[in-house]
Scaffold this motif. Sequence first.
Motif, mmCIF file in Angstrom:
data_model
loop_
_atom_site.group_PDB
_atom_site.id
_atom_site.type_symbol
_atom_site.label_atom_id
_atom_site.label_comp_id
_atom_site.label_asym_id
_atom_site.label_seq_id
_atom_site.Cartn_x
_atom_site.Cartn_y
_atom_site.Cartn_z
ATOM 1 N N SER A 19 -5.650 -10.033 -3.171
ATOM 2 C CA SER A 19 -5.558 -8.577 -3.262
ATOM 3 C C SER A 19 -4.362 -8.061 -2.476
ATOM 4 O O SER A 19 -3.774 -8.783 -1.659
ATOM 5 C CB SER A 19 -6.848 -7.945 -2.729
ATOM 6 N N LYS A 20 -4.007 -6.817 -2.705
ATOM 7 C CA LYS A 20 -2.888 -6.203 -2.000
ATOM 8 C C LYS A 20 -3.197 -6.057 -0.508
ATOM 9 O O LYS A 20 -4.307 -5.687 -0.130
ATOM 10 C CB LYS A 20 -2.582 -4.814 -2.563
ATOM 11 N N GLY A 21 -2.213 -6.338 0.338
ATOM 12 C CA GLY A 21 -2.371 -6.111 1.773
ATOM 13 C C GLY A 21 -2.169 -4.647 2.113
ATOM 14 O O GLY A 21 -1.230 -4.012 1.626
ATOM 15 N N LYS A 22 -3.063 -4.096 2.945
ATOM 16 C CA LYS A 22 -2.995 -2.678 3.297
ATOM 17 C C LYS A 22 -2.857 -2.466 4.799
ATOM 18 O O LYS A 22 -3.224 -1.423 5.328
ATOM 19 C CB LYS A 22 -4.251 -1.970 2.773
ATOM 20 N N TRP A 23 -2.394 -3.498 5.508
ATOM 21 C CA TRP A 23 -2.128 -3.410 6.926
ATOM 22 C C TRP A 23 -3.421 -3.132 7.711
ATOM 23 O O TRP A 23 -4.523 -3.293 7.233
ATOM 24 C CB TRP A 23 -1.050 -2.378 7.233
ATOM 25 N N TYR A 24 -3.235 -2.680 8.946
ATOM 26 C CA TYR A 24 -4.357 -2.400 9.837
ATOM 27 C C TYR A 24 -4.879 -0.992 9.561
ATOM 28 O O TYR A 24 -4.121 -0.028 9.615
ATOM 29 C CB TYR A 24 -3.883 -2.512 11.284
ATOM 30 N N GLN A 25 -6.170 -0.880 9.222
ATOM 31 C CA GLN A 25 -6.743 0.399 8.837
ATOM 32 C C GLN A 25 -7.944 0.748 9.711
ATOM 33 O O GLN A 25 -8.633 -0.137 10.226
ATOM 34 C CB GLN A 25 -7.176 0.383 7.370
#
Length: 212
Positions: A119-125
């Motif tokens: 899946s796409k990486g969405k960084w630290y959330q």
Amino acid sequence: MLCFNWSEFVSMASKGGVVVAKQEMTKMWIDDKFVAVTLAKVLPQEIIRYKTQERDGYSAVVVGVEKKELNKEKGQKLVYDMVTEFPIDESFASAYEAGKSFDVSLLEGVSSLTVTGMSKGKWYQGLVKRCNIKGGPATHGHKFSRAWGSKGNRKPRRTMKWHPHAWHMGSEQLTLKKIPLLNIMEKDGARFLIVKGSLPGARNGKLKCFVE
């Protein structure tokens, strides 16, 4: 290279598969309905070798994707951009020889696929996006509109491991089963799979499509 869970690998249908590159999403008419679909380009791939039950403990085909020719002056040889495996049965090995390339002929008569990819990486959330918490009031003067409340307990005076936390989001391997394969089209010498709905990953990301 895509990492693969062994338990999922064994449970997959033993009819082989192909490696594709996700392209884009669009819509098309299907049975008087406007349905979202995803286009996936079939990459050039060839069979490197076979794994057998007697020698390796399971039956599979080792596939090399997108052969590249490096600098021969430095003694470098042909390499593959990706090497992966697909579980197979005896009929697959008799139909396709090692060293031969194969394409969408494997998908003739197939109505659904099992797709695996990252899946796409969405960084630290934070928790509002990652865990879909409500957050605090957004009125004037409030400084905690996207913050969580108390996460600890009076006893045992520590945060329990199942409590939600802010953490890295995305970049996980996903497996989608029974994805309808609507059509196979050809454009500019390349083959494209048209599947219903969305697929994991970003544009040009590689996906493994298992034949069910």
